[in-house]
Motif scaffolding. Structure first.
Motif, PDB file in Angstrom:
ATOM      1  N   ILE A  51       0.858  -1.184   0.000  1.00 53.62           N
ATOM      2  CA  ILE A  51       0.000   0.000   0.000  1.00 53.62           C
ATOM      3  C   ILE A  51       0.894   1.234   0.000  1.00 53.62           C
ATOM      4  CG2 ILE A  51      -1.960  -1.122   1.119  1.00 53.62           C
ATOM      5  CD1 ILE A  51      -1.134   0.094   3.760  1.00 53.62           C
ATOM      6  N   ASP A  52       0.332   2.363  -0.438  1.00 52.94           N
ATOM      7  CA  ASP A  52       1.145   3.552  -0.724  1.00 52.94           C
ATOM      8  C   ASP A  52       1.375   4.445   0.482  1.00 52.94           C
ATOM      9  OD1 ASP A  52       1.339   2.798  -3.381  1.00 52.94           O
ATOM     10  OD2 ASP A  52      -0.485   3.883  -3.949  1.00 52.94           O
ATOM     11  N   SER A  53       0.532   4.335   1.492  1.00 53.01           N
ATOM     12  CA  SER A  53       0.684   5.248   2.625  1.00 53.01           C
ATOM     13  C   SER A  53       0.252   4.562   3.910  1.00 53.01           C
ATOM     14  CB  SER A  53      -0.147   6.517   2.407  1.00 53.01           C
ATOM     15  OG  SER A  53      -1.532   6.214   2.348  1.00 53.01           O
ATOM     16  N   LEU A  54       0.751   5.080   5.004  1.00 52.00           N
ATOM     17  CA  LEU A  54       0.402   4.591   6.337  1.00 52.00           C
ATOM     18  C   LEU A  54      -0.254   5.744   7.078  1.00 52.00           C
ATOM     19  CD1 LEU A  54       0.504   2.494   8.615  1.00 52.00           C
ATOM     20  CD2 LEU A  54       2.827   3.290   9.136  1.00 52.00           C
ATOM     21  N   LYS A  55      -1.525   5.602   7.387  1.00 51.35           N
ATOM     22  CA  LYS A  55      -2.283   6.672   8.032  1.00 51.35           C
ATOM     23  C   LYS A  55      -2.680   6.268   9.443  1.00 51.35           C
ATOM     24  CE  LYS A  55      -5.215   9.272   5.783  1.00 51.35           C
ATOM     25  NZ  LYS A  55      -6.430   9.779   5.066  1.00 51.35           N
ATOM     26  N   ILE A  56      -2.480   7.198  10.365  1.00 50.79           N
ATOM     27  CA  ILE A  56      -2.910   7.027  11.742  1.00 50.79           C
ATOM     28  C   ILE A  56      -4.196   7.822  11.931  1.00 50.79           C
ATOM     29  CG2 ILE A  56      -2.280   7.310  14.166  1.00 50.79           C
ATOM     30  CD1 ILE A  56      -0.536   5.382  12.404  1.00 50.79           C
ATOM     31  N   PHE A  57      -5.188   7.198  12.546  1.00 48.08           N
ATOM     32  CA  PHE A  57      -6.493   7.833  12.688  1.00 48.08           C
ATOM     33  C   PHE A  57      -6.596   8.540  14.039  1.00 48.08           C
ATOM     34  CE2 PHE A  57      -7.111   4.310   9.712  1.00 48.08           C
ATOM     35  CZ  PHE A  57      -7.636   5.001   8.630  1.00 48.08           C
ATOM     36  N   GLY A  58      -6.322   9.823  14.032  1.00 52.65           N
ATOM     37  CA  GLY A  58      -6.511  10.636  15.230  1.00 52.65           C
ATOM     38  C   GLY A  58      -5.240  10.872  16.014  1.00 52.65           C
ATOM     39  N   GLU A  59      -5.024  12.141  16.410  1.00 55.93           N
ATOM     40  CA  GLU A  59      -3.889  12.506  17.261  1.00 55.93           C
ATOM     41  C   GLU A  59      -4.341  13.361  18.440  1.00 55.93           C
ATOM     42  OE1 GLU A  59      -1.082  15.097  15.371  1.00 55.93           O
ATOM     43  OE2 GLU A  59      -2.625  16.244  14.327  1.00 55.93           O
ATOM     44  N   ASP A  60      -5.652  13.418  18.658  1.00 54.88           N
ATOM     45  CA  ASP A  60      -6.197  14.281  19.705  1.00 54.88           C
ATOM     46  C   ASP A  60      -7.009  13.509  20.736  1.00 54.88           C
ATOM     47  OD1 ASP A  60      -8.241  13.625  17.979  1.00 54.88           O
ATOM     48  OD2 ASP A  60      -9.102  15.647  17.888  1.00 54.88           O
TER      49      ASP A  60
END
Length: 337
Positions: free
Chosen positions: A211-220
């Motif tokens: 897959i092309d990207s690694l996304k984290i869901f939420g930093e708050d």
């Protein structure tokens, strides 16, 4: 006599099949392969050097389920089969209620017809919802925050009612937390269809270039580093917990809800950092908005599992990350490659 493993071709199912076969059980696997690969079961046979029957059946077809119980001498059931993506369940609630509850009802009807008394249910920590007190205890009120968790809580209640009407049954509701890792051989692991919903396969698929990207869901989130905290448990520890639960069923009657976790929470960012450290990799990642249906913090009390099942998780987060990467390196495109 055999143990029927529904959803046995899935991630947790395959690893549990290995543990059951290694413990000397005969098994029958039932799966509709809608989100799993038949090749995973070939790997189970190769690893254990044991054969077992596979029935391609959808639990929502009651007549077909009855035929499986008629065909085999079933002693007990471990029930994994069901849809399991929390985020997807928010978008497609009717699919989740229909599939997960109807399938379980048909399974129970067949068990009732053929006098099968032992049942281990794959429940989930999602039944707790957002609780202020940690760790999560089995006697806490159930407050699921998405339809997936609601189906698990509803099935737990169905099973309690079923036992009340059939007191000779033995039912264990395994509320497990976040399974990760892979079989140490690297021949079995998590192979989601399409875009991964879970953290570790997102990390490993990004690291291997799938897959092309690694996304984290939420930093708050209200956590030390702003990312969600979860109780990550090695899938082989989880598999061994199912074998212990089955053994418990064989010597007890009643209904018991039991957490399976490590009793320790790690944040999403901690998992990424651990993965990079133990595998000597550097990965970039993006941080996006929160994902609908995700609770900020969740980790288990494990005292009941230790007391009733004589079980505790043994493998570390380092081992989880090493084994997950070994699986992905050996199988960059999963089972179907």
């Amino acid at each position: 006599m055999a143990i029927l493993v529904t959803g046995g071709a899935g991630y947790i199912g395959t690893h549990t099949c290995v543990s059951l076969l290694d413990a000397g059980y005969d098994i029958v696997v039932l799966d509709n392969f809608c989100r799993s690969s038949r090749l995973s079961l070939d790997r189970v046979k190769k690893l254990t050097k044991k054969d077992f029957p596979i029935e391609e059946i959808d639990l929502c077809h009651e007549e077909h389920v009855q035929q499986v119980f008629q065909k085999y001498d079933i002693e007990g059931v471990i029930h994994f089969a069901g849809l399991k993506a929390a985020g997807e369940s928010v978008q497609k609630p009717l699919n989740y209620y229909d599939n997960n509850i109807t399938g379980t009802m048909n399974l129970l009807k067949a068990m009732d017809e053929y006098n099968v008394k032992q049942f281990v249910f794959s429940s989930s920590a999602t039944v707790y919802g957002e609780q202020e007190q940690m760790p999560l205890l089995e006697d806490m009120p159930l407050e699921p925050i998405n339809p997936y968790g609601q189906t698990k809580a509803m099935i737990e209640q169905i099973l309690r009612d079923y036992h009340y009407a059939n007191p000779e049954t033995s039912i264990v509701l395994l509320r497990y937390f976040n399974p990760v890792g892979a079989h140490e051989s690297g021949d079995l692991g998590e192979d989601p269809n399409g875009e991964p919903n879970n953290l570790l396969p997102r990390i490993t698929q990004f690291a291997v270039g799938r897959i092309d990207s690694l996304k984290i869901f939420g930093e708050d989130y209200p956590t030390p580093d702003g990312s969600c905290i979860r109780d990550y448990i090695h899938v082989m520890d989880l598999a061994e917990g199912h074998v212990q639960a089955l053994a418990y069923c064989q010597t007890h009657t009643g209904v018991e809800a039991i957490n399976l976790g490590t009793g320790k929470g790690n944040s999403v960012l901690e998992v990424i950092q651990t993965f990079m450290r133990v595998n000597q990799l550097q990965l970039s990642f993006d941080i996006g908005p929160r994902r609908e249906g995700d609770a900020p913090i969740s980790y288990a009390s494990t005292q009941k599992a230790s007391k009733l099942l004589s079980w505790q998780a043994k493998r570390s987060l380092d081992q989880m990350c090493l084994d997950a990467w070994r699986w992905q390196q050996k199988n960059p495109q999963g089972f179907e490659a």
